[in-house]
Scaffold this motif. Structure first.
Motif, PDB file in Angstrom:
ATOM      1  N   THR A   3      84.040  23.831  54.428  1.00 15.37           N
ATOM      2  CA  THR A   3      84.083  25.090  55.451  1.00 15.37           C
ATOM      3  C   THR A   3      82.881  25.934  55.350  1.00 15.37           C
ATOM      4  N   LEU A   4      82.236  26.003  56.429  1.00 18.95           N
ATOM      5  CA  LEU A   4      80.930  26.705  56.245  1.00 18.95           C
ATOM      6  C   LEU A   4      81.111  28.145  56.141  1.00 18.95           C
ATOM      7  N   SER A   5      80.205  28.982  55.441  1.00 15.67           N
ATOM      8  CA  SER A   5      80.144  30.328  55.442  1.00 15.67           C
ATOM      9  C   SER A   5      80.204  31.191  56.635  1.00 15.67           C
ATOM     10  N   SER A   6      79.753  30.571  57.679  1.00  9.14           N
ATOM     11  CA  SER A   6      79.819  31.478  59.011  1.00  9.14           C
ATOM     12  C   SER A   6      79.784  30.374  60.285  1.00  9.14           C
ATOM     13  N   GLY A   7      79.945  30.895  61.252  1.00 12.07           N
ATOM     14  CA  GLY A   7      80.106  30.081  62.417  1.00 12.07           C
ATOM     15  C   GLY A   7      81.513  29.827  63.392  1.00 12.07           C
ATOM     16  N   THR A   8      81.364  29.419  64.471  1.00 12.59           N
ATOM     17  CA  THR A   8      82.448  29.033  65.503  1.00 12.59           C
ATOM     18  C   THR A   8      82.161  27.866  66.017  1.00 12.59           C
ATOM     19  N   HIS A   9      83.500  27.246  66.547  1.00 12.58           N
ATOM     20  CA  HIS A   9      83.239  25.789  67.154  1.00 12.58           C
ATOM     21  C   HIS A   9      82.081  25.685  67.892  1.00 12.58           C
ATOM     22  N   HIS A  10      81.635  26.718  68.953  1.00 12.45           N
ATOM     23  CA  HIS A  10      80.552  26.609  69.947  1.00 12.45           C
ATOM     24  C   HIS A  10      79.432  26.809  69.358  1.00 12.45           C
ATOM     25  N   THR A  11      79.328  27.585  68.174  1.00 10.44           N
ATOM     26  CA  THR A  11      77.943  27.700  67.509  1.00 10.44           C
ATOM     27  C   THR A  11      77.477  26.793  66.692  1.00 10.44           C
ATOM     28  N   LEU A  12      78.172  25.991  66.222  1.00 10.68           N
ATOM     29  CA  LEU A  12      77.670  24.779  65.194  1.00 10.68           C
ATOM     30  C   LEU A  12      76.691  23.971  65.783  1.00 10.68           C
ATOM     31  N   PRO A  13      76.796  23.507  66.995  1.00  8.37           N
ATOM     32  CA  PRO A  13      75.754  22.704  67.531  1.00  8.37           C
ATOM     33  C   PRO A  13      74.596  23.494  68.063  1.00  8.37           C
ATOM     34  N   MET A  14      74.867  24.547  68.113  1.00  9.79           N
ATOM     35  CA  MET A  14      73.691  25.505  68.855  1.00  9.79           C
ATOM     36  C   MET A  14      72.798  26.285  67.629  1.00  9.79           C
ATOM     37  N   GLU A  15      73.458  26.805  66.776  1.00  9.68           N
ATOM     38  CA  GLU A  15      72.941  27.716  65.893  1.00  9.68           C
ATOM     39  C   GLU A  15      72.158  26.954  64.810  1.00  9.68           C
ATOM     40  N   PRO A  16      70.943  27.287  64.688  1.00  9.51           N
ATOM     41  CA  PRO A  16      70.163  26.493  63.636  1.00  9.51           C
ATOM     42  C   PRO A  16      71.101  27.168  62.270  1.00  9.51           C
ATOM     43  N   SER A  17      71.216  26.170  61.240  1.00 10.81           N
ATOM     44  CA  SER A  17      71.903  26.495  59.915  1.00 10.81           C
ATOM     45  C   SER A  17      71.633  25.670  59.039  1.00 10.81           C
ATOM     46  N   ALA A  18      70.854  26.113  58.022  1.00 13.38           N
ATOM     47  CA  ALA A  18      70.421  25.513  56.746  1.00 13.38           C
ATOM     48  C   ALA A  18      71.501  24.767  55.910  1.00 13.38           C
ATOM     49  N   GLU A  19      72.679  25.629  56.042  1.00 12.55           N
ATOM     50  CA  GLU A  19      73.871  25.223  55.396  1.00 12.55           C
ATOM     51  C   GLU A  19      74.429  24.012  55.909  1.00 12.55           C
ATOM     52  N   LEU A  20      74.597  23.970  57.447  1.00 12.75           N
ATOM     53  CA  LEU A  20      75.123  22.956  58.237  1.00 12.75           C
ATOM     54  C   LEU A  20      74.227  21.739  58.059  1.00 12.75           C
ATOM     55  N   ASN A  21      72.932  21.973  58.222  1.00 15.04           N
ATOM     56  CA  ASN A  21      71.956  20.832  57.919  1.00 15.04           C
ATOM     57  C   ASN A  21      72.097  20.181  56.500  1.00 15.04           C
ATOM     58  N   ALA A  22      72.263  20.944  55.632  1.00 15.95           N
ATOM     59  CA  ALA A  22      72.239  20.319  54.266  1.00 15.95           C
ATOM     60  C   ALA A  22      73.769  19.595  53.965  1.00 15.95           C
ATOM     61  N   GLU A  23      75.034  20.068  54.657  1.00 15.36           N
ATOM     62  CA  GLU A  23      75.976  19.633  54.498  1.00 15.36           C
ATOM     63  C   GLU A  23      76.071  17.889  55.346  1.00 15.36           C
ATOM     64  N   LEU A  24      75.415  18.078  56.514  1.00 15.62           N
ATOM     65  CA  LEU A  24      75.298  16.728  57.193  1.00 15.62           C
ATOM     66  C   LEU A  24      74.455  15.712  56.508  1.00 15.62           C
ATOM     67  N   LEU A  25      73.240  16.271  55.962  1.00  9.44           N
ATOM     68  CA  LEU A  25      72.391  15.304  55.361  1.00  9.44           C
ATOM     69  C   LEU A  25      73.324  14.638  53.949  1.00  9.44           C
ATOM     70  N   ASP A  26      73.682  15.716  53.427  1.00 12.69           N
ATOM     71  CA  ASP A  26      74.447  15.179  52.158  1.00 12.69           C
ATOM     72  C   ASP A  26      75.598  14.103  52.493  1.00 12.69           C
ATOM     73  N   ALA A  27      76.352  14.391  53.642  1.00 10.75           N
ATOM     74  CA  ALA A  27      77.497  13.402  54.035  1.00 10.75           C
ATOM     75  C   ALA A  27      76.565  11.949  54.405  1.00 10.75           C
ATOM     76  N   LEU A  28      75.521  12.054  55.192  1.00 11.33           N
ATOM     77  CA  LEU A  28      74.865  10.821  55.699  1.00 11.33           C
ATOM     78  C   LEU A  28      74.327  10.036  54.309  1.00 11.33           C
ATOM     79  N   ASP A  29      73.960  11.091  53.409  1.00  9.46           N
ATOM     80  CA  ASP A  29      73.392  10.236  52.129  1.00  9.46           C
ATOM     81  C   ASP A  29      74.658   9.801  51.253  1.00  9.46           C
ATOM     82  N   ARG A  30      75.919   9.973  51.446  1.00 11.04           N
ATOM     83  CA  ARG A  30      76.919   9.511  50.619  1.00 11.04           C
ATOM     84  C   ARG A  30      76.937   7.841  51.148  1.00 11.04           C
TER      85      ARG A  30
END
Length: 132
Positions: A105-132
């Protein structure tokens, strides 16, 4: 988890008579007034006007039985201020059907902000998931 009734009520004008203005108003409500790239917002809002001419694809939620057979690493990313879903309910549902899933669960954001709002936290989580 299904969509919250309040979310569907706010989306109703878009379903009844979609217009660019209605889509903008809806997105501003759901995203709590977040500022996005103007071109992206225009693309989303103008797409609403074409809504009746295109077939909306609503995926079916997989059954608990189907999910329990999943053997791939799964990361579920949740937006804490989502107006679409009850985040706690989604988390409980995932835990009961995908016991090995990683839930973030990210520290901020709504359903529709996730794909639009640049987020270092989201990017890090996605990279971590892809790295697994």
């Amino acid at each position: 988890a299904g969509m919250k009734p309040r979310y569907l009520l706010h989306a109703l004008p878009i379903f009844l008579r979609p217009t660019e203005k209605r889509e903008r108003v809806f997105l501003e409500w759901e995203t709590e007034g977040a500022q996005f790239d103007p071109d992206w917002m225009t693309l989303l809002a103008r797409g609403a006007a074409d809504f009746p001419n295109s077939k909306t694809i609503v995926p079916r939620r997989p059954t608990v039985e189907a999910l329990s057979t999943l053997r791939v690493d799964t990361t579920v990313v949740l937006a804490p201020r989502s107006k679409v879903h009850d985040v706690a309910k989604v988390e409980r549902s995932v835990r009961s059907s995908l016991s090995n899933a990683r839930i973030v669960t990210l520290s901020s954001g709504t359903h529709h902000t996730l794909p639009m709002e640049p987020s270092a936290e989201l990017n890090a989580e996605l990279l971590d998931a892809l790295d697994r």
